[in-house]
Motif scaffolding. Structure first.
Motif, PDB file in Angstrom:
ATOM      1  N   LEU A  83      55.767 -39.481  -5.979  1.00  0.00           N
ATOM      2  CA  LEU A  83      54.467 -39.389  -6.486  1.00  0.00           C
ATOM      3  C   LEU A  83      53.433 -40.635  -5.937  1.00  0.00           C
ATOM      4  N   VAL A  84      54.016 -41.805  -5.863  1.00  0.00           N
ATOM      5  CA  VAL A  84      53.517 -42.869  -5.270  1.00  0.00           C
ATOM      6  C   VAL A  84      52.903 -42.603  -3.978  1.00  0.00           C
ATOM      7  N   MET A 118      52.423 -39.714  -2.603  1.00  0.00           N
ATOM      8  CA  MET A 118      51.300 -38.543  -2.635  1.00  0.00           C
ATOM      9  C   MET A 118      49.969 -39.112  -2.927  1.00  0.00           C
ATOM     10  N   MET A 119      49.988 -40.254  -3.897  1.00  0.00           N
ATOM     11  CA  MET A 119      48.716 -40.820  -4.521  1.00  0.00           C
ATOM     12  C   MET A 119      48.203 -41.920  -3.488  1.00  0.00           C
ATOM     13  N   ASN A 120      48.934 -41.895  -2.158  1.00  0.00           N
ATOM     14  CA  ASN A 120      48.406 -42.945  -1.353  1.00  0.00           C
ATOM     15  C   ASN A 120      48.403 -44.660  -2.019  1.00  0.00           C
ATOM     16  N   LEU A 121      49.361 -44.774  -2.974  1.00  0.00           N
ATOM     17  CA  LEU A 121      49.507 -46.041  -3.603  1.00  0.00           C
ATOM     18  C   LEU A 121      50.844 -46.850  -2.662  1.00  0.00           C
ATOM     19  N   TYR A 122      51.465 -46.194  -1.795  1.00  0.00           N
ATOM     20  CA  TYR A 122      52.817 -46.924  -1.419  1.00  0.00           C
ATOM     21  C   TYR A 122      52.332 -48.260  -0.615  1.00  0.00           C
ATOM     22  N   ASN A 123      52.889 -49.344  -0.994  1.00  0.00           N
ATOM     23  CA  ASN A 123      52.743 -50.445  -0.436  1.00  0.00           C
ATOM     24  C   ASN A 123      51.378 -51.234  -0.791  1.00  0.00           C
ATOM     25  N   THR A 124      51.147 -50.976  -2.163  1.00  0.00           N
ATOM     26  CA  THR A 124      50.022 -51.623  -2.707  1.00  0.00           C
ATOM     27  C   THR A 124      50.192 -52.545  -4.147  1.00  0.00           C
ATOM     28  N   TYR A 125      49.309 -53.235  -4.607  1.00  0.00           N
ATOM     29  CA  TYR A 125      49.684 -53.824  -5.695  1.00  0.00           C
ATOM     30  C   TYR A 125      49.603 -52.863  -6.914  1.00  0.00           C
ATOM     31  N   ALA A 146      50.504 -49.961  -7.247  1.00  0.00           N
ATOM     32  CA  ALA A 146      51.812 -49.143  -7.281  1.00  0.00           C
ATOM     33  C   ALA A 146      52.809 -50.059  -8.200  1.00  0.00           C
ATOM     34  N   LEU A 147      52.850 -51.172  -8.012  1.00  0.00           N
ATOM     35  CA  LEU A 147      53.803 -51.953  -8.553  1.00  0.00           C
ATOM     36  C   LEU A 147      53.370 -52.346 -10.020  1.00  0.00           C
ATOM     37  N   ILE A 148      52.033 -52.306 -10.220  1.00  0.00           N
ATOM     38  CA  ILE A 148      51.412 -52.659 -11.436  1.00  0.00           C
ATOM     39  C   ILE A 148      51.560 -51.550 -12.503  1.00  0.00           C
ATOM     40  N   PHE A 149      51.293 -50.491 -11.918  1.00  0.00           N
ATOM     41  CA  PHE A 149      51.520 -49.327 -12.735  1.00  0.00           C
ATOM     42  C   PHE A 149      52.826 -49.008 -13.108  1.00  0.00           C
ATOM     43  N   THR A 150      53.896 -49.244 -12.267  1.00  0.00           N
ATOM     44  CA  THR A 150      55.051 -49.046 -12.604  1.00  0.00           C
ATOM     45  C   THR A 150      55.632 -49.870 -13.556  1.00  0.00           C
ATOM     46  N   TYR A 151      55.295 -51.126 -13.451  1.00  0.00           N
ATOM     47  CA  TYR A 151      55.843 -52.152 -14.432  1.00  0.00           C
ATOM     48  C   TYR A 151      55.463 -51.978 -15.830  1.00  0.00           C
ATOM     49  N   MET A 152      54.175 -51.557 -15.927  1.00  0.00           N
ATOM     50  CA  MET A 152      53.501 -51.086 -17.205  1.00  0.00           C
ATOM     51  C   MET A 152      54.222 -49.957 -17.948  1.00  0.00           C
ATOM     52  N   LEU A 153      54.723 -48.984 -16.956  1.00  0.00           N
ATOM     53  CA  LEU A 153      55.384 -47.739 -17.578  1.00  0.00           C
ATOM     54  C   LEU A 153      56.645 -48.353 -18.368  1.00  0.00           C
ATOM     55  N   PHE A 154      57.350 -49.506 -17.492  1.00  0.00           N
ATOM     56  CA  PHE A 154      58.448 -49.954 -18.285  1.00  0.00           C
ATOM     57  C   PHE A 154      58.223 -50.824 -19.329  1.00  0.00           C
ATOM     58  N   THR A 155      57.287 -51.677 -19.573  1.00  0.00           N
ATOM     59  CA  THR A 155      56.864 -52.642 -20.484  1.00  0.00           C
ATOM     60  C   THR A 155      56.056 -52.231 -21.641  1.00  0.00           C
ATOM     61  N   LEU A 156      55.251 -51.089 -21.569  1.00  0.00           N
ATOM     62  CA  LEU A 156      54.372 -50.698 -22.496  1.00  0.00           C
ATOM     63  C   LEU A 156      55.230 -50.138 -23.800  1.00  0.00           C
ATOM     64  N   PRO A 157      55.893 -49.274 -23.355  1.00  0.00           N
ATOM     65  CA  PRO A 157      56.843 -48.531 -24.561  1.00  0.00           C
ATOM     66  C   PRO A 157      57.321 -49.604 -25.562  1.00  0.00           C
ATOM     67  N   TYR A 158      58.187 -50.595 -25.139  1.00  0.00           N
ATOM     68  CA  TYR A 158      58.557 -51.637 -25.792  1.00  0.00           C
ATOM     69  C   TYR A 158      57.577 -52.314 -26.440  1.00  0.00           C
ATOM     70  N   ALA A 159      56.622 -52.802 -26.087  1.00  0.00           N
ATOM     71  CA  ALA A 159      55.452 -53.645 -26.395  1.00  0.00           C
ATOM     72  C   ALA A 159      54.793 -52.949 -27.467  1.00  0.00           C
ATOM     73  N   ILE A 160      54.450 -51.539 -27.409  1.00  0.00           N
ATOM     74  CA  ILE A 160      53.996 -50.810 -28.584  1.00  0.00           C
ATOM     75  C   ILE A 160      54.957 -50.905 -29.690  1.00  0.00           C
TER      76      ILE A 160
END
Length: 278
Positions: A130-131, A133-140, A142-156
């Motif tokens: 997916l990353v 395909m969205m032309n986000l590979y090797n960019t900040y 990609a990592l920011i969105f990825t980490y938010m996917l992991f941290t947001l559920p617990y944070a909420i």
């Protein structure tokens, strides 16, 4: 007799806690001491606790190495941005889940909890596709969105539990004075929820700072690597730079340790607040 028995129990508890603290403290102590040793001394037998050839050379080489400094800059930048966005989204989401009843609220809560049960490694291949395909590979991004996917559920979940402990009278007092719910949230509830915010922020920072798997898979150039990946790069084909690895590990551990020492009171209060009232 009772006083003597109480004193013996206290001494026994102190001894048990001291022994228990030694096991997690031993690797940390060994890491710190090894960072001041030459690489040859680390492999010496019998091993030495106190460095015979005490040297700051590894730390000096790290701070003079622009590539290794870049690892720290990347980790700081990504972690801080992830903390800011996670806090903003979790505040809004937790307020809605705490204060409003709407269709699908139970389903949303179930989905948030269910996401926590999915091992991140199972998402690696489809997420990488997916990353790319969205032309986000090797960019900040990609990592920011990825980490938010992991941290947001617990944070909420954590912020919702804390919001539930704040009386709705606070919201109503602001609205009676002519303020909106948005104003009540940001001017009254958010400052009151500081312990919860600190807990969520520290958890998010530690999760983003220490993440290795996705940081390795979603980047390809060294100028985009983070500290955990940078430490792994010191493992060469024919030799390991253990003293530099230990020094980078010490420097990489400092932000989390400093954050905990500064905000431990708020962190402990935020972690326990959600269990008081549901």
């Amino acid at each position: 007799m009772n006083r003597k028995k109480t004193r013996c129990i206290k001494v026994a508890i102190i001894i048990i806690l001291t022994i228990g603290a030694f096991f997690p403290a031993f690797p940390i102590l060994w890491m710190v001491l090894s960072s001041f040793k030459p690489n040859v001394e680390i492999f010496a037998w019998p091993p030495t606790w106190i460095p015979r050839d005490f040297s700051l050379g590894t730390y000096i080489s790290i701070f003079h190495n622009s590539e290794q400094l870049r690892f720290f800059i990347n980790s700081y930048l990504i972690s801080i941005v992830v903390v800011i966005f996670t806090l903003c989204f979790s505040i809004l989401a937790s307020y809605a889940l705490s204060r409003f009843d709407f269709p699908g609220k139970g389903l949303i809560n179930t989905l948030i909890i269910s996401v926590q049960a999915v091992p991140p490694i199972t998402l690696l291949i489809p997420y990488l596709s997916l990353v790319v395909m969205m032309n986000l590979y090797n960019t900040y991004g990609a990592l920011i969105f990825t980490y938010m996917l992991f941290t947001l559920p617990y944070a909420i979940l954590m912020m919702t539990g804390y919001m539930n402990t704040l009386p709705e009278d606070l919201d109503e007092a602001v609205m009676i004075d002519g303020g909106s719910r948005f104003r009540a949230l940001w001017t009254v509830l958010v400052p009151t929820a500081l312990p919860g915010l600190v807990s969520v922020g520290m958890y998010t920072f530690m999760r983003a700072w220490n993440e290795y798997l996705f940081a390795l898979a979603l980047t390809k150039t060294n100028n985009m690597r983070t500290v955990p990946v940078g430490i792994n790069l010191l493992m060469g084909q024919h030799a390991y730079k253990w003293n530099e690895m230990m020094a980078m590990s010490v420097i990489g551990s400092l932000p989390v340790i400093i954050l905990f020492l500064l905000f431990q009171k708020y962190f402990i209060a935020g972690m326990t607040a959600g269990s008081v009232k549901s």
